[in-house]
Scaffold this motif. Structure first.
Motif, PDB file in Angstrom:
ATOM      1  N   PRO A  23       2.828  -4.886 -26.702  1.00 21.85           N
ATOM      2  CA  PRO A  23       1.631  -4.661 -27.524  1.00 21.85           C
ATOM      3  C   PRO A  23       0.848  -3.422 -27.099  1.00 21.85           C
ATOM      4  O   PRO A  23       0.006  -2.938 -27.845  1.00 21.85           O
ATOM      5  CB  PRO A  23       0.803  -5.927 -27.289  1.00 21.85           C
ATOM      6  N   HIS A  24       1.127  -2.916 -25.895  1.00 21.85           N
ATOM      7  CA  HIS A  24       0.471  -1.720 -25.385  1.00 21.85           C
ATOM      8  C   HIS A  24       1.520  -0.707 -24.946  1.00 21.85           C
ATOM      9  O   HIS A  24       2.664  -1.063 -24.659  1.00 21.85           O
ATOM     10  CB  HIS A  24      -0.448  -2.049 -24.200  1.00 21.85           C
ATOM     11  N   VAL A  25       1.119   0.543 -24.908  1.00 22.09           N
ATOM     12  CA  VAL A  25       2.008   1.582 -24.415  1.00 22.09           C
ATOM     13  C   VAL A  25       2.249   1.367 -22.921  1.00 22.09           C
ATOM     14  O   VAL A  25       1.316   1.077 -22.164  1.00 22.09           O
ATOM     15  CB  VAL A  25       1.392   2.984 -24.654  1.00 22.09           C
ATOM     16  N   VAL A  26       3.510   1.501 -22.511  1.00 24.67           N
ATOM     17  CA  VAL A  26       3.871   1.421 -21.095  1.00 24.67           C
ATOM     18  C   VAL A  26       4.502   2.741 -20.687  1.00 24.67           C
ATOM     19  O   VAL A  26       4.872   3.564 -21.534  1.00 24.67           O
ATOM     20  CB  VAL A  26       4.831   0.240 -20.815  1.00 24.67           C
ATOM     21  N   MET A  27       4.655   2.967 -19.376  1.00 27.49           N
ATOM     22  CA  MET A  27       5.181   4.235 -18.903  1.00 27.49           C
ATOM     23  C   MET A  27       6.560   4.536 -19.464  1.00 27.49           C
ATOM     24  O   MET A  27       6.902   5.689 -19.730  1.00 27.49           O
ATOM     25  CB  MET A  27       5.234   4.242 -17.366  1.00 27.49           C
ATOM     26  N   ALA A  28       7.369   3.502 -19.672  1.00 21.28           N
ATOM     27  CA  ALA A  28       8.732   3.710 -20.187  1.00 21.28           C
ATOM     28  C   ALA A  28       8.744   4.293 -21.596  1.00 21.28           C
ATOM     29  O   ALA A  28       9.753   4.864 -22.016  1.00 21.28           O
ATOM     30  CB  ALA A  28       9.500   2.389 -20.161  1.00 21.28           C
ATOM     31  N   HIS A  29       7.621   4.193 -22.321  1.00 19.34           N
ATOM     32  CA  HIS A  29       7.563   4.797 -23.653  1.00 19.34           C
ATOM     33  C   HIS A  29       7.581   6.321 -23.578  1.00 19.34           C
ATOM     34  O   HIS A  29       7.746   6.991 -24.602  1.00 19.34           O
ATOM     35  CB  HIS A  29       6.301   4.325 -24.395  1.00 19.34           C
ATOM     36  N   GLY A  30       7.404   6.864 -22.382  1.00 18.75           N
ATOM     37  CA  GLY A  30       7.499   8.315 -22.216  1.00 18.75           C
ATOM     38  C   GLY A  30       8.648   8.717 -21.324  1.00 18.75           C
ATOM     39  O   GLY A  30       8.713   9.863 -20.878  1.00 18.75           O
ATOM     40  N   GLY A  31       9.575   7.793 -21.065  1.00 18.68           N
ATOM     41  CA  GLY A  31      10.616   8.029 -20.070  1.00 18.68           C
ATOM     42  C   GLY A  31      11.927   8.571 -20.579  1.00 18.68           C
ATOM     43  O   GLY A  31      12.850   8.798 -19.799  1.00 18.68           O
ATOM     44  N   GLY A  32      12.052   8.773 -21.890  1.00 19.21           N
ATOM     45  CA  GLY A  32      13.284   9.354 -22.421  1.00 19.21           C
ATOM     46  C   GLY A  32      14.364   8.349 -22.762  1.00 19.21           C
ATOM     47  O   GLY A  32      15.449   8.738 -23.200  1.00 19.21           O
ATOM     48  N   GLY A  33      14.106   7.052 -22.560  1.00 15.40           N
ATOM     49  CA  GLY A  33      15.117   6.038 -22.831  1.00 15.40           C
ATOM     50  C   GLY A  33      14.904   5.291 -24.127  1.00 15.40           C
ATOM     51  O   GLY A  33      14.334   5.813 -25.092  1.00 15.40           O
ATOM     52  N   LYS A  34      15.342   4.034 -24.158  1.00 14.73           N
ATOM     53  CA  LYS A  34      15.290   3.236 -25.381  1.00 14.73           C
ATOM     54  C   LYS A  34      13.871   3.070 -25.914  1.00 14.73           C
ATOM     55  O   LYS A  34      13.632   3.199 -27.113  1.00 14.73           O
ATOM     56  CB  LYS A  34      15.904   1.850 -25.126  1.00 14.73           C
ATOM     57  N   LEU A  35      12.945   2.740 -25.023  1.00 20.96           N
ATOM     58  CA  LEU A  35      11.580   2.485 -25.498  1.00 20.96           C
ATOM     59  C   LEU A  35      10.963   3.746 -26.085  1.00 20.96           C
ATOM     60  O   LEU A  35      10.250   3.681 -27.097  1.00 20.96           O
ATOM     61  CB  LEU A  35      10.711   1.945 -24.372  1.00 20.96           C
ATOM     62  N   MET A  36      11.218   4.889 -25.488  1.00 17.94           N
ATOM     63  CA  MET A  36      10.677   6.126 -26.043  1.00 17.94           C
ATOM     64  C   MET A  36      11.269   6.403 -27.414  1.00 17.94           C
ATOM     65  O   MET A  36      10.547   6.774 -28.341  1.00 17.94           O
ATOM     66  CB  MET A  36      10.969   7.295 -25.102  1.00 17.94           C
ATOM     67  N   ASN A  37      12.562   6.198 -27.559  1.00 18.09           N
ATOM     68  CA  ASN A  37      13.187   6.440 -28.854  1.00 18.09           C
ATOM     69  C   ASN A  37      12.717   5.436 -29.898  1.00 18.09           C
ATOM     70  O   ASN A  37      12.548   5.785 -31.067  1.00 18.09           O
ATOM     71  CB  ASN A  37      14.709   6.400 -28.712  1.00 18.09           C
ATOM     72  N   GLN A  38      12.481   4.195 -29.468  1.00 17.44           N
ATOM     73  CA  GLN A  38      11.942   3.208 -30.404  1.00 17.44           C
ATOM     74  C   GLN A  38      10.547   3.618 -30.880  1.00 17.44           C
ATOM     75  O   GLN A  38      10.215   3.467 -32.053  1.00 17.44           O
ATOM     76  CB  GLN A  38      11.897   1.833 -29.747  1.00 17.44           C
ATOM     77  N   LEU A  39       9.730   4.139 -29.960  1.00 19.94           N
ATOM     78  CA  LEU A  39       8.384   4.579 -30.327  1.00 19.94           C
ATOM     79  C   LEU A  39       8.455   5.761 -31.293  1.00 19.94           C
ATOM     80  O   LEU A  39       7.767   5.783 -32.321  1.00 19.94           O
ATOM     81  CB  LEU A  39       7.604   4.969 -29.067  1.00 19.94           C
ATOM     82  N   ILE A  40       9.284   6.746 -30.967  1.00 17.77           N
ATOM     83  CA  ILE A  40       9.391   7.933 -31.823  1.00 17.77           C
ATOM     84  C   ILE A  40       9.962   7.577 -33.185  1.00 17.77           C
ATOM     85  O   ILE A  40       9.422   7.979 -34.227  1.00 17.77           O
ATOM     86  CB  ILE A  40      10.251   9.006 -31.130  1.00 17.77           C
ATOM     87  N   ASP A  41      11.046   6.780 -33.193  1.00 18.50           N
ATOM     88  CA  ASP A  41      11.678   6.425 -34.470  1.00 18.50           C
ATOM     89  C   ASP A  41      10.794   5.510 -35.302  1.00 18.50           C
ATOM     90  O   ASP A  41      10.638   5.687 -36.508  1.00 18.50           O
ATOM     91  CB  ASP A  41      13.019   5.735 -34.221  1.00 18.50           C
ATOM     92  N   GLY A  42      10.213   4.511 -34.646  1.00 16.93           N
ATOM     93  CA  GLY A  42       9.475   3.504 -35.390  1.00 16.93           C
ATOM     94  C   GLY A  42       8.096   3.949 -35.829  1.00 16.93           C
ATOM     95  O   GLY A  42       7.577   3.465 -36.838  1.00 16.93           O
ATOM     96  N   MET A  43       7.494   4.900 -35.093  1.00 19.44           N
ATOM     97  CA  MET A  43       6.126   5.279 -35.409  1.00 19.44           C
ATOM     98  C   MET A  43       6.021   6.719 -35.899  1.00 19.44           C
ATOM     99  O   MET A  43       5.722   6.987 -37.053  1.00 19.44           O
ATOM    100  CB  MET A  43       5.221   5.077 -34.194  1.00 19.44           C
ATOM    101  N   PHE A  44       6.300   7.684 -35.026  1.00 26.02           N
ATOM    102  CA  PHE A  44       6.051   9.087 -35.373  1.00 26.02           C
ATOM    103  C   PHE A  44       6.992   9.586 -36.464  1.00 26.02           C
ATOM    104  O   PHE A  44       6.556  10.173 -37.459  1.00 26.02           O
ATOM    105  CB  PHE A  44       6.163   9.970 -34.131  1.00 26.02           C
ATOM    106  N   ALA A  45       8.291   9.362 -36.298  1.00 33.26           N
ATOM    107  CA  ALA A  45       9.249   9.834 -37.301  1.00 33.26           C
ATOM    108  C   ALA A  45       9.023   9.144 -38.643  1.00 33.26           C
ATOM    109  O   ALA A  45       9.198   9.745 -39.704  1.00 33.26           O
ATOM    110  CB  ALA A  45      10.683   9.598 -36.824  1.00 33.26           C
ATOM    111  N   ARG A  46       8.619   7.911 -38.580  1.00 36.07           N
ATOM    112  CA  ARG A  46       8.376   7.160 -39.812  1.00 36.07           C
ATOM    113  C   ARG A  46       7.149   7.682 -40.554  1.00 36.07           C
ATOM    114  O   ARG A  46       7.171   7.891 -41.762  1.00 36.07           O
ATOM    115  CB  ARG A  46       8.194   5.684 -39.478  1.00 36.07           C
ATOM    116  N   ALA A  47       6.082   7.921 -39.811  1.00 33.63           N
ATOM    117  CA  ALA A  47       4.839   8.368 -40.453  1.00 33.63           C
ATOM    118  C   ALA A  47       4.942   9.795 -40.961  1.00 33.63           C
ATOM    119  O   ALA A  47       4.427  10.116 -42.030  1.00 33.63           O
ATOM    120  CB  ALA A  47       3.675   8.245 -39.476  1.00 33.63           C
ATOM    121  N   PHE A  48       5.609  10.655 -40.193  1.00 30.27           N
ATOM    122  CA  PHE A  48       5.619  12.078 -40.529  1.00 30.27           C
ATOM    123  C   PHE A  48       6.908  12.525 -41.200  1.00 30.27           C
ATOM    124  O   PHE A  48       7.208  13.722 -41.252  1.00 30.27           O
ATOM    125  CB  PHE A  48       5.384  12.913 -39.253  1.00 30.27           C
ATOM    126  N   ALA A  49       7.684  11.589 -41.713  1.00 27.78           N
ATOM    127  CA  ALA A  49       8.978  11.918 -42.319  1.00 27.78           C
ATOM    128  C   ALA A  49       8.837  12.923 -43.461  1.00 27.78           C
ATOM    129  O   ALA A  49       7.987  12.778 -44.333  1.00 27.78           O
ATOM    130  CB  ALA A  49       9.643  10.649 -42.835  1.00 27.78           C
TER     131      ALA A  49
END
Length: 353
Positions: A23-49
């Motif tokens: 429910p909150h951002v964690v350090m792994a959301h900026g770590g280059g792995g699965k969580l970061m890609n989930q954040l980018i794909d699910g939020m930023f790429a989706r909104a700014f497509a």
């Protein structure tokens, strides 16, 4: 995305990233792995497509018309992240769009860099991202590239955003083009943004809530240019307020400005808030107000064009550029006295943009 009556895509305020586990951002959301890609794909790429983001590369490939461009960048660290009339997201888009418009450029593309503090609620981040999308759509620009970093809890104050922008120059507008006889026009009342922020910080309440004036001025500027208005200089009156902008432009252009205090619109609730906090509205930040230096012959026409836009309902001619090479700003007060306007040495309101 959800379909609106089956005909168009509509983003909702509900965060698209699963918040059950995170429910909150964690350090792994900026770590280059699965969580970061989930954040980018699910939020930023989706909104700014948009078509320019489909390649999913480190940069965007874009075609520009064969003429000169303007390029600008700005960072936003406003506190609090949400305030009456807006949030850090629409502020980041509108601020960069307006910087391009002040150059006489039609904004086309933006980048967005996010520095996110661990612990920021995903729902808050999504609301900010969605505000950015809505502001970009309103300004007819695309967010085409960006970056995400996550910093330790307690190290980032929630969220910082950097936006850079590219626009195509329709008419070169700059301080050295200011000429004697120019009318000085502002498109709106002043000091609303700074007072909206301070009212929240200080817990001030008024009969009507003071809302930020954050808005894009691009369409208004382009309309003036397209209608042949002889625009010599534009500057948005952000940090330091209207006074600081006028002093800076006077020094850059090398002319004396005369302005009338009675011609500068200030809302009653804003004036009251300034008085309570001991602030001068002339030095309080705006996010949807610009000073326009227009050839005297076009002043009335420019004023009418401004008034055709929601952000120009309170447009007013506040002064004139004099045929004097003494670079200073002189204001005639409401009681008829005159005083020289100068820049303040510091910043009245930190962290307002």
């Amino acid at each position: 995305m959800m379909k609106d009556n089956g005909t168009s895509d509509r983003l909702t305020w509900s965060c698209p990233v699963s918040v059950d586990q995170y429910p909150h951002v964690v350090m792994a959301h900026g770590g280059g792995g699965k969580l970061m890609n989930q954040l980018i794909d699910g939020m930023f790429a989706r909104a700014f497509a948009n078509p320019l983001t489909e390649r999913r590369h480190d940069g965007a490939f874009a075609e520009l018309p064969k003429n000169r461009i303007a390029f600008t960048t700005d960072s936003f660290v406003v506190r609090p992240l949400f305030f009456p009339g807006g949030n850090i997201g629409d502020l980041a888009v509108n601020g960069t769009v307006n910087d391009l418009a002040m150059c006489g450029a039609r904004p086309l593309y933006l980048s967005a860099g996010f520095i996110i503090e661990e612990g920021l609620p995903m729902e808050s981040l999504w609301k900010i991202v969605l505000s950015m999308k809505n502001s970009a759509d309103a300004a007819n620009v695309h967010i085409v590239t960006g970056d995400t970093k996550v910093v330790d809890r307690g190290k980032g104050d929630g969220l910082f955003i950097n936006t850079s922008g590219i626009g195509v120059i329709e008419k070169e507008i700059y301080p050295q083009a200011i000429q004697p006889g120019d009318s000085i026009i502002i498109n709106s009342d002043i000091a609303r943004h700074g007072m909206a922020i301070m009212a929240v910080r200080e817990g001030l309440t008024f009969e009507s809530e003071i809302e930020s004036d954050t808005a894009s001025l691009s369409e208004m500027v382009m309309n003036m240019i397209e209608n042949g208005i002889d625009v010599h200089c534009l500057r948005d009156a952000t940090r330091g307020g209207l006074a600081s902008v006028l002093v800076e432009l006077s020094q850059s252009g090398g002319y004396e400005f005369h302005i009338e205090e009675s011609a500068i619109p200030v809302r009653d609730d804003v004036a009251a808030a300034c008085e309570i906090l001991g602030l001068d509205p002339l030095y309080v930040a705006n996010e949807g107000c610009m000073a326009a230096f227009i050839a005297g012959k076009d002043a009335e026409k420019a004023l009418q064009i401004m008034k055709n836009f929601p952000t120009g309902q309170n447009a007013s001619v506040i002064g004139r550029v004099m045929d004097s090479r003494e670079a200073r700003v002189i204001m005639k007060s409401r009681i008829g006295t005159r005083r020289i306007i100068d820049m303040i040495s510091g910043e009245q309101l930190p962290r307002i943009c």
